[in-house]
Motif scaffolding. Sequence first.
Motif, PDB file in Angstrom:
ATOM      1  N   GLN A  82     -44.432  70.886  17.958  1.00  0.00           N
ATOM      2  CA  GLN A  82     -44.219  69.950  19.074  1.00  0.00           C
ATOM      3  C   GLN A  82     -43.472  68.710  18.587  1.00  0.00           C
ATOM      4  O   GLN A  82     -42.548  68.224  19.232  1.00  0.00           O
ATOM      5  CB  GLN A  82     -45.558  69.500  19.681  1.00  0.00           C
ATOM      6  CG  GLN A  82     -46.473  70.625  20.088  1.00  0.00           C
ATOM      7  CD  GLN A  82     -46.058  71.265  21.394  1.00  0.00           C
ATOM      8  OE1 GLN A  82     -44.981  70.967  21.917  1.00  0.00           O
ATOM      9  NE2 GLN A  82     -46.885  72.149  21.901  1.00  0.00           N
ATOM     10  N   THR A  83     -43.900  68.203  17.415  1.00  0.00           N
ATOM     11  CA  THR A  83     -43.257  67.006  16.868  1.00  0.00           C
ATOM     12  C   THR A  83     -41.781  67.278  16.591  1.00  0.00           C
ATOM     13  O   THR A  83     -40.906  66.479  16.954  1.00  0.00           O
ATOM     14  CB  THR A  83     -43.944  66.583  15.551  1.00  0.00           C
ATOM     15  OG1 THR A  83     -45.348  66.510  15.775  1.00  0.00           O
ATOM     16  CG2 THR A  83     -43.437  65.246  15.064  1.00  0.00           C
ATOM     17  N   ARG A  84     -41.522  68.408  15.968  1.00  0.00           N
ATOM     18  CA  ARG A  84     -40.129  68.769  15.656  1.00  0.00           C
ATOM     19  C   ARG A  84     -39.309  68.876  16.939  1.00  0.00           C
ATOM     20  O   ARG A  84     -38.198  68.345  17.022  1.00  0.00           O
ATOM     21  CB  ARG A  84     -40.107  70.107  14.924  1.00  0.00           C
ATOM     22  CG  ARG A  84     -38.713  70.611  14.592  1.00  0.00           C
ATOM     23  CD  ARG A  84     -38.786  71.809  13.675  1.00  0.00           C
ATOM     24  NE  ARG A  84     -39.093  73.033  14.396  1.00  0.00           N
ATOM     25  CZ  ARG A  84     -38.185  73.953  14.709  1.00  0.00           C
ATOM     26  NH1 ARG A  84     -36.927  73.779  14.359  1.00  0.00           N
ATOM     27  NH2 ARG A  84     -38.530  75.035  15.347  1.00  0.00           N
ATOM     28  N   ALA A  85     -39.876  69.555  17.946  1.00  0.00           N
ATOM     29  CA  ALA A  85     -39.151  69.719  19.205  1.00  0.00           C
ATOM     30  C   ALA A  85     -38.861  68.360  19.833  1.00  0.00           C
ATOM     31  O   ALA A  85     -37.767  68.114  20.336  1.00  0.00           O
ATOM     32  CB  ALA A  85     -39.954  70.588  20.164  1.00  0.00           C
ATOM     33  N   GLY A  86     -39.848  67.464  19.766  1.00  0.00           N
ATOM     34  CA  GLY A  86     -39.665  66.132  20.348  1.00  0.00           C
ATOM     35  C   GLY A  86     -38.534  65.380  19.667  1.00  0.00           C
ATOM     36  O   GLY A  86     -37.660  64.810  20.318  1.00  0.00           O
ATOM     37  N   ILE A  87     -38.543  65.400  18.341  1.00  0.00           N
ATOM     38  CA  ILE A  87     -37.512  64.674  17.589  1.00  0.00           C
ATOM     39  C   ILE A  87     -36.137  65.300  17.846  1.00  0.00           C
ATOM     40  O   ILE A  87     -35.154  64.598  18.085  1.00  0.00           O
ATOM     41  CB  ILE A  87     -37.834  64.667  16.081  1.00  0.00           C
ATOM     42  CG1 ILE A  87     -39.086  63.841  15.841  1.00  0.00           C
ATOM     43  CG2 ILE A  87     -36.665  64.120  15.273  1.00  0.00           C
ATOM     44  CD1 ILE A  87     -39.643  63.947  14.431  1.00  0.00           C
ATOM     45  N   ASN A  88     -36.085  66.642  17.843  1.00  0.00           N
ATOM     46  CA  ASN A  88     -34.797  67.300  18.045  1.00  0.00           C
ATOM     47  C   ASN A  88     -34.269  67.159  19.470  1.00  0.00           C
ATOM     48  O   ASN A  88     -33.093  67.389  19.713  1.00  0.00           O
ATOM     49  CB  ASN A  88     -34.896  68.783  17.670  1.00  0.00           C
ATOM     50  CG  ASN A  88     -34.927  68.974  16.159  1.00  0.00           C
ATOM     51  OD1 ASN A  88     -34.584  68.054  15.420  1.00  0.00           O
ATOM     52  ND2 ASN A  88     -35.350  70.133  15.719  1.00  0.00           N
ATOM     53  N   SER A  89     -35.158  66.813  20.399  1.00  0.00           N
ATOM     54  CA  SER A  89     -34.684  66.665  21.783  1.00  0.00           C
ATOM     55  C   SER A  89     -33.976  65.332  21.994  1.00  0.00           C
ATOM     56  O   SER A  89     -33.334  65.116  23.013  1.00  0.00           O
ATOM     57  CB  SER A  89     -35.863  66.785  22.756  1.00  0.00           C
ATOM     58  OG  SER A  89     -36.650  65.612  22.695  1.00  0.00           O
ATOM     59  N   LEU A  90     -34.097  64.420  21.019  1.00  0.00           N
ATOM     60  CA  LEU A  90     -33.431  63.126  21.179  1.00  0.00           C
ATOM     61  C   LEU A  90     -31.937  63.285  20.915  1.00  0.00           C
ATOM     62  O   LEU A  90     -31.533  64.096  20.097  1.00  0.00           O
ATOM     63  CB  LEU A  90     -34.004  62.109  20.186  1.00  0.00           C
ATOM     64  CG  LEU A  90     -35.514  61.890  20.269  1.00  0.00           C
ATOM     65  CD1 LEU A  90     -35.952  60.887  19.218  1.00  0.00           C
ATOM     66  CD2 LEU A  90     -35.892  61.400  21.649  1.00  0.00           C
ATOM     67  N   PRO A  91     -31.119  62.489  21.616  1.00  0.00           N
ATOM     68  CA  PRO A  91     -29.682  62.553  21.351  1.00  0.00           C
ATOM     69  C   PRO A  91     -29.408  62.239  19.875  1.00  0.00           C
ATOM     70  O   PRO A  91     -30.066  61.375  19.294  1.00  0.00           O
ATOM     71  CB  PRO A  91     -29.099  61.458  22.240  1.00  0.00           C
ATOM     72  CG  PRO A  91     -30.157  61.082  23.196  1.00  0.00           C
ATOM     73  CD  PRO A  91     -31.469  61.496  22.617  1.00  0.00           C
ATOM     74  N   ARG A  92     -28.452  62.962  19.268  1.00  0.00           N
ATOM     75  CA  ARG A  92     -28.099  62.750  17.868  1.00  0.00           C
ATOM     76  C   ARG A  92     -27.695  61.298  17.615  1.00  0.00           C
ATOM     77  O   ARG A  92     -27.882  60.762  16.534  1.00  0.00           O
ATOM     78  CB  ARG A  92     -26.930  63.675  17.515  1.00  0.00           C
ATOM     79  CG  ARG A  92     -27.055  64.380  16.192  1.00  0.00           C
ATOM     80  CD  ARG A  92     -26.016  65.492  16.111  1.00  0.00           C
ATOM     81  NE  ARG A  92     -24.658  64.981  15.987  1.00  0.00           N
ATOM     82  CZ  ARG A  92     -24.066  64.745  14.807  1.00  0.00           C
ATOM     83  NH1 ARG A  92     -24.698  64.985  13.695  1.00  0.00           N
ATOM     84  NH2 ARG A  92     -22.837  64.284  14.755  1.00  0.00           N
ATOM     85  N   GLY A  93     -27.145  60.682  18.640  1.00  0.00           N
ATOM     86  CA  GLY A  93     -26.670  59.306  18.502  1.00  0.00           C
ATOM     87  C   GLY A  93     -27.776  58.302  18.221  1.00  0.00           C
ATOM     88  O   GLY A  93     -27.524  57.250  17.656  1.00  0.00           O
ATOM     89  N   GLN A  94     -29.013  58.617  18.628  1.00  0.00           N
ATOM     90  CA  GLN A  94     -30.109  57.680  18.371  1.00  0.00           C
ATOM     91  C   GLN A  94     -30.319  57.496  16.869  1.00  0.00           C
ATOM     92  O   GLN A  94     -30.471  56.383  16.380  1.00  0.00           O
ATOM     93  CB  GLN A  94     -31.407  58.209  19.010  1.00  0.00           C
ATOM     94  CG  GLN A  94     -31.434  58.090  20.515  1.00  0.00           C
ATOM     95  CD  GLN A  94     -31.700  56.665  20.968  1.00  0.00           C
ATOM     96  OE1 GLN A  94     -32.656  56.036  20.570  1.00  0.00           O
ATOM     97  NE2 GLN A  94     -30.818  56.147  21.808  1.00  0.00           N
ATOM     98  N   ARG A  95     -30.346  58.620  16.157  1.00  0.00           N
ATOM     99  CA  ARG A  95     -30.503  58.545  14.704  1.00  0.00           C
ATOM    100  C   ARG A  95     -29.303  57.815  14.096  1.00  0.00           C
ATOM    101  O   ARG A  95     -29.456  56.975  13.220  1.00  0.00           O
ATOM    102  CB  ARG A  95     -30.612  59.961  14.137  1.00  0.00           C
ATOM    103  CG  ARG A  95     -30.877  60.014  12.649  1.00  0.00           C
ATOM    104  CD  ARG A  95     -30.645  61.409  12.099  1.00  0.00           C
ATOM    105  NE  ARG A  95     -31.599  62.386  12.598  1.00  0.00           N
ATOM    106  CZ  ARG A  95     -32.715  62.735  11.962  1.00  0.00           C
ATOM    107  NH1 ARG A  95     -33.014  62.169  10.828  1.00  0.00           N
ATOM    108  NH2 ARG A  95     -33.507  63.642  12.467  1.00  0.00           N
ATOM    109  N   MET A  96     -28.104  58.146  14.610  1.00  0.00           N
ATOM    110  CA  MET A  96     -26.891  57.506  14.083  1.00  0.00           C
ATOM    111  C   MET A  96     -26.915  56.001  14.313  1.00  0.00           C
ATOM    112  O   MET A  96     -26.597  55.224  13.417  1.00  0.00           O
ATOM    113  CB  MET A  96     -25.658  58.093  14.775  1.00  0.00           C
ATOM    114  CG  MET A  96     -25.188  59.368  14.169  1.00  0.00           C
ATOM    115  SD  MET A  96     -23.493  59.642  14.698  1.00  0.00           S
ATOM    116  CE  MET A  96     -23.155  61.142  13.819  1.00  0.00           C
ATOM    117  N   ALA A  97     -27.290  55.601  15.542  1.00  0.00           N
ATOM    118  CA  ALA A  97     -27.282  54.174  15.863  1.00  0.00           C
ATOM    119  C   ALA A  97     -28.262  53.431  14.969  1.00  0.00           C
ATOM    120  O   ALA A  97     -27.960  52.359  14.450  1.00  0.00           O
ATOM    121  CB  ALA A  97     -27.629  53.967  17.330  1.00  0.00           C
ATOM    122  N   ALA A  98     -29.446  54.008  14.777  1.00  0.00           N
ATOM    123  CA  ALA A  98     -30.448  53.355  13.932  1.00  0.00           C
ATOM    124  C   ALA A  98     -29.960  53.278  12.488  1.00  0.00           C
ATOM    125  O   ALA A  98     -30.099  52.251  11.822  1.00  0.00           O
ATOM    126  CB  ALA A  98     -31.769  54.109  14.012  1.00  0.00           C
TER     127      ALA A  98
END
Lengths: 243, 243
Positions: B126-142
Amino acid sequence: MIEISHVDKWYGTAFQALKDCTTSVAKGEVVVVCGPSGSGKSTLIKCVNALEPFQKGTITVDGISVGDPRTNLPKLRSRVGMVFQHFELFPHLRIIDNLCLAQEKVLGRSHAEAMAKGSKLLDRVGLKDHAQKYPAQLSGGQQQRVAIARALAMDPIAMLFDEPTSALDPEMISEVLDVMIDLARDGMTMMVVTHEMGFARKVANRVIFMDQGEIVEDAQKEEFFNKPRSERAQKFLSKILSH
Amino acid sequence: MNYHWNWHIFFEPSPNGTGTYLDMLLSGLMVTIVTSLAAWVIALATGAIVGVMRTLPSKPANLFGFCYVEFFRNMPLLVQLFLWFFVLPELLPHAWGLWLKQLPNAPFYTAAIGTGLFMSARVAEQTRAGINSLPRGQRMAATALGLRTAQVYRYVLLPIAVRIVLPPLTSEFLSTIKNTSVALTIGLIELTAAARAMQEFSFQVFEAFTAATVLYLLINIVVVIVMHFVERSVAIPGYISGK
């Protein structure tokens, strides 16, 4: 300020996204990068702050090599602001907290200091009244202005823009461009991937035209718009300026 | 059907000498609640860590997470409890195995840890699915703001991902409560075991299991209500389930 020298990048082994790219951005200079989709322009500016790795060549920012494994990348990134096509504000944080997060966690500023800086920048982009709202409660244009303010809060030495207006409704494009024009006139070093040729004409010093991973044309603004040397750039310009 | 209903059975003394049959069921209920909570804490803590590992840009971390999840979710819970309870002490050095076998409340520890690990594989997914459901840009922006990987997860990815997976996590918590009933096979006198003991002593099978059913239903309804309030209190205005 930004030196890009003979950069090659592959995705996997089959697809070469950047081919021998060389260019530079001087301090205070505004460089617009344009070209058809898939030409590698977004990839190129993402290499500048190491969001994308590259396999060959060198990129230095303010004298620091981006590709060197000994480089403190988080520190380098904190000095280069970046604005994304889809804004990428953090949806769970209020607008003001979006501006404070990295100031506090990366630069180690106190909350009061970060708040003061954040409020000042929100005021600058005309969104002071929205400080306590959440990103989803703002329009696209407002969110992108917040994203610019968030990047500026880190006191960057240069700003990268990755198609900052491509995801916006037409009536919101100018409010974002106005903030960027303002920034350019303030002397910010900027590398901007965009199709907004009006913006390029107004504030760019140089225009880079890319196609199929190559820098095809790298010219002063007047030269690029009046008599582009390459046939591909001429074709591109005639297509996007014809309507 | 020739069945002699007797709803007063609950107030009759049970032959184990600790009070009425109702007391017996309630003590079983307590064991179920304590075991479930302990298992859930283990499942959440290890599941979150393993789930994050599966999303890290590190091959060894991905591989470990993958093996962990496949190990714990592809074996029936009953087999896992038997493994921990009957097989593990034999595989350990003699002194350790003896210590394990003589541990007071061994069925409780085995049930809490065994169920916790079994459920942690599901929480990890569930955790993995939640993280992977976020837009890739969120990780990039951070990342572009200079946050380090741990900070990117702590301040940006996890707070959003957890909100997204709260509803499925509620289901997993309910499953944890129900799964503790399997521990009756290793001698844990939880609610189902207590109901079965009551049936064997009194032959009032319908009353015993009606009571167990109602008690399971009640604790699960409490969980559902509590989680509903948790979901509401962390909702982001304008985003996902927010208003």
